[in-house]
Write a protein that holds these residues in place. Structure first.
Motif, PDB file in Angstrom:
ATOM      1  N   ALA A   1      53.914 -33.786 -15.418  1.00 12.89           N
ATOM      2  CA  ALA A   1      54.697 -32.856 -14.593  1.00 12.89           C
ATOM      3  C   ALA A   1      54.251 -31.417 -14.819  1.00 12.89           C
ATOM      4  CB  ALA A   1      56.179 -33.010 -14.912  1.00 12.89           C
ATOM      5  N   PHE A   2      54.022 -31.034 -16.075  1.00 13.66           N
ATOM      6  CA  PHE A   2      53.614 -29.658 -16.377  1.00 13.66           C
ATOM      7  C   PHE A   2      52.261 -29.320 -15.762  1.00 13.66           C
ATOM      8  CE2 PHE A   2      51.264 -26.773 -19.225  1.00 13.66           C
ATOM      9  CZ  PHE A   2      52.047 -25.637 -19.090  1.00 13.66           C
TER      10      PHE A   2
ATOM     11  N   ARG B   1      49.497 -26.514  -9.041  1.00 10.65           N
ATOM     12  CA  ARG B   1      50.046 -25.891  -7.843  1.00 10.65           C
ATOM     13  C   ARG B   1      50.186 -24.380  -8.006  1.00 10.65           C
ATOM     14  NH1 ARG B   1      54.696 -29.916  -5.350  1.00 10.65           N
ATOM     15  NH2 ARG B   1      53.322 -31.756  -5.085  1.00 10.65           N
ATOM     16  N   HIS B   2      50.561 -23.963  -9.190  1.00  6.87           N
ATOM     17  CA  HIS B   2      50.688 -22.521  -9.429  1.00  6.87           C
ATOM     18  C   HIS B   2      49.328 -21.822  -9.315  1.00  6.87           C
ATOM     19  CE1 HIS B   2      52.080 -18.746 -11.108  1.00  6.87           C
ATOM     20  NE2 HIS B   2      51.141 -18.818 -12.058  1.00  6.87           N
TER      21      HIS B   2
ATOM     22  N   LEU C   1      47.319 -32.018 -24.311  1.00 12.71           N
ATOM     23  CA  LEU C   1      47.011 -33.250 -25.025  1.00 12.71           C
ATOM     24  C   LEU C   1      46.980 -33.038 -26.535  1.00 12.71           C
ATOM     25  CD1 LEU C   1      44.238 -34.737 -22.707  1.00 12.71           C
ATOM     26  CD2 LEU C   1      46.652 -35.377 -22.837  1.00 12.71           C
ATOM     27  N   VAL C   2      46.394 -31.914 -26.952  1.00 11.88           N
ATOM     28  CA  VAL C   2      46.365 -31.618 -28.391  1.00 11.88           C
ATOM     29  C   VAL C   2      47.785 -31.436 -28.924  1.00 11.88           C
ATOM     30  CG1 VAL C   2      45.622 -29.942 -30.121  1.00 11.88           C
ATOM     31  CG2 VAL C   2      44.047 -30.638 -28.311  1.00 11.88           C
TER      32      VAL C   2
ATOM     33  N   ASP D   1      41.945 -27.086 -16.807  1.00 13.91           N
ATOM     34  CA  ASP D   1      41.395 -27.999 -17.819  1.00 13.91           C
ATOM     35  C   ASP D   1      41.784 -27.561 -19.223  1.00 13.91           C
ATOM     36  OD1 ASP D   1      40.273 -29.466 -15.808  1.00 13.91           O
ATOM     37  OD2 ASP D   1      38.282 -28.555 -15.987  1.00 13.91           O
ATOM     38  N   VAL D   2      41.761 -26.248 -19.452  1.00 14.90           N
ATOM     39  CA  VAL D   2      42.155 -25.733 -20.768  1.00 14.90           C
ATOM     40  C   VAL D   2      43.634 -26.047 -21.044  1.00 14.90           C
ATOM     41  CG1 VAL D   2      42.506 -23.637 -22.129  1.00 14.90           C
ATOM     42  CG2 VAL D   2      40.388 -23.945 -20.838  1.00 14.90           C
ATOM     43  N   VAL D   3      44.455 -25.840 -19.993  1.00 16.58           N
ATOM     44  CA  VAL D   3      45.890 -26.141 -20.163  1.00 16.58           C
ATOM     45  C   VAL D   3      46.091 -27.627 -20.442  1.00 16.58           C
ATOM     46  CG1 VAL D   3      48.106 -26.215 -18.970  1.00 16.58           C
ATOM     47  CG2 VAL D   3      46.652 -24.192 -18.785  1.00 16.58           C
TER      48      VAL D   3
END
Length: 457
Positions: free
Chosen positions: A35-36, A42-43, A168-169, A161-163
């Protein structure tokens, strides 16, 4: 597959609860991460669209639509026209980036120009490059134009991708912390249970009077403590019955065993005649039969006591029990058995079966030795019920009164009646086990009278 899952599953409650907590946390974190990142995508796309519309508005100021044909005004700074901008009037291309000689982006810009104002699309212009395009209409009095701007999405995709990687980390760290904290919390929560288990094991082995109780314990531990207390009480009762049965067997069997040993020693002391040998065999057979009767009687009583140990006795109407007992035992032809039921009907706080087991030996003896009449009566006394069994037989010899309740003893072994001399002993022991007593009334001289006192119901 199910067998493999069972083998891989943790064997301890602590491990299973930790696995459940980690699995639940993993599912929740997966949903939240998806969801995040969807919201973040989208943002970022909205940011890209806002940037394109801002650039399109700036370029629109350089388009003149006041005449019959739209035209692009020359400006001092033409960097906007060099930054991926296409200008159309209808389907005719007025301006395009110098680097765009044709290809995918120009075709996509032409399609957007036909759709009109506010339309955006994403075009893949070579892997892994993605470009976002938006169109803006510029309307005049006599002509219209469409400005199409393009923006490379690579920086936005990199940010997404960074987010995602950071999420995941963070999820991995959170799962590891969840597992560690769950094991720690469950271990601390189960520590009282382990302590109670160890104490219950220790107490049950020695029959201790220690109990857990429910005071000051959480509701779950209070229920567990109550269950363990009940189990310990049951174990203690079983151990007490076992010790009691062992002691009684040892005590009751000693007399017939002694008779057997004495007879064998006497027989082996010197050569015996055939008649003496037969007499010895009869004594040994009688003692063996007495031992068998002792074992059967005590074992039956122990089984009955163990079976009804957890049953509340309640109140037992004594007179109906006496009637049933007289009917079941039957009476010899020469004897009349009477149940005297005058007065208020008494009740005892003893199970009906136990009342029968207490009175049965007294009534059997009375029927065995009575000349003509046996009377059984029950009346209330302070704090209890008294059952009286009276017969008109020869009575108890005065010399034998002291040994009357000794196991294996009979006033006259050669009187022709069967018996191992255990009835009165067992009746007294059963009565005392419920707080009562069985006694002989020496004041009664017209036969024999035995009294069974039981607690009131």
């Amino acid at each position: 597959m199910n067998g493999l899952a069972r083998r891989l599953a943790p064997r301890t409650l602590r491990g299973r609860l930790s696995l459940v907590a980690v699995t639940t946390a993993a599912l929740l974190m997966t949903v939240l991460t998806v969801a995040f990142n969807t919201v973040m995508d989208r943002h970022l796309q909205h940011q890209a669209d806002a940037e394109l519309r801002s650039r399109a508005a700036a370029v629109a100021t350089t388009v003149d639509t006041s005449g019959s044909r739209a035209r692009v005004l020359e400006t001092v700074n033409d960097r906007l026209l060099d930054a991926n901008v296409w200008i159309y009037t209808g389907t005719r291309l007025l301006e395009k980036p110098p680097s765009a000689a044709g290809g995918t982006l120009t075709e996509a810009a032409a399609r957007l120009a036909l759709h009109g104002d506010g339309v955006c699309t994403t075009v893949t212009a070579g892997e892994p490059r993605s470009v976002r395009l938006c169109a803006r209409s510029v309307a005049g009095h006599r002509s219209t134009a469409t400005v199409v701007t393009a923006l490379d999405l690579a920086p936005y995709r990199n940010s997404a991708d960074v987010v995602l990687l950071g999420s995941l980390v963070l999820d991995s760290v959170m799962l590891a912390c969840t597992y560690a904290l769950t094991r720690l919390a469950v271990g601390r929560a189960l520590r009282p249970v382990r302590t109670m288990t160890d104490q219950a094991t220790e107490w049950s082995a020695v029959g201790s009077d220690e109990r857990f109780g429910a005071a000051g314990q959480p509701a779950e531990l209070a229920r567990l403590g109550a269950s363990l207390d009940a189990l310990l009480d049951h174990i203690r009762t079983v151990l007490r019955h076992e010790r009691q049965l062992t002691g009684e067997l040892s005590h009751e069997l000693r007399t017939p065993l002694t008779r057997i040993i004495v007879e064998l020693d006497w027989w082996r002391s010197r050569p015996r005649s055939g008649a003496e040998t037969r007499a010895t065999h009869e004594v040994i057979a009688e003692a063996a039969q007495a031992m068998r009767s002792i074992c059967d009687t005590l074992l039956d009583d122990a089984r009955e006591e163990a079976r009804t140990a957890g049953t509340a006795p309640g109140a037992t109407a004594v007179v109906p029990v006496l009637h049933r007992l007289v009917d079941r035992l039957g009476t010899p032809e020469r004897v009349t058995a009477v149940v005297d039921a005058a007065g208020p009907e008494p009740a005892a706080s003893v199970r009906p079966a136990l009342v029968e087991r207490i009175v049965s030996p007294l009534l059997a003896n009375a029927l065995r030795y009575a000349h003509s009449t046996v009377t059984v009566s029950a009346c209330p006394v302070p704090g209890g019920v008294r059952i009286s069994v009276t017969d008109d037989g020869p009575g108890v010899p005065e010399a034998f009164v002291g040994d009357l309740f000794q196991p294996g003893r009979r006033a006259d072994p050669g009187d022709g009646h069967d018996g191992a001399g255990l009835g009165l002993t067992l009746a007294r022991r059963l009565a005392r086990s419920v707080g009562g007593e069985v006694t002989h009334d020496p004041a009664y001289t017209s036969g024999a009278r035995f009294l069974a006192d039981l607690p009131a119901g």
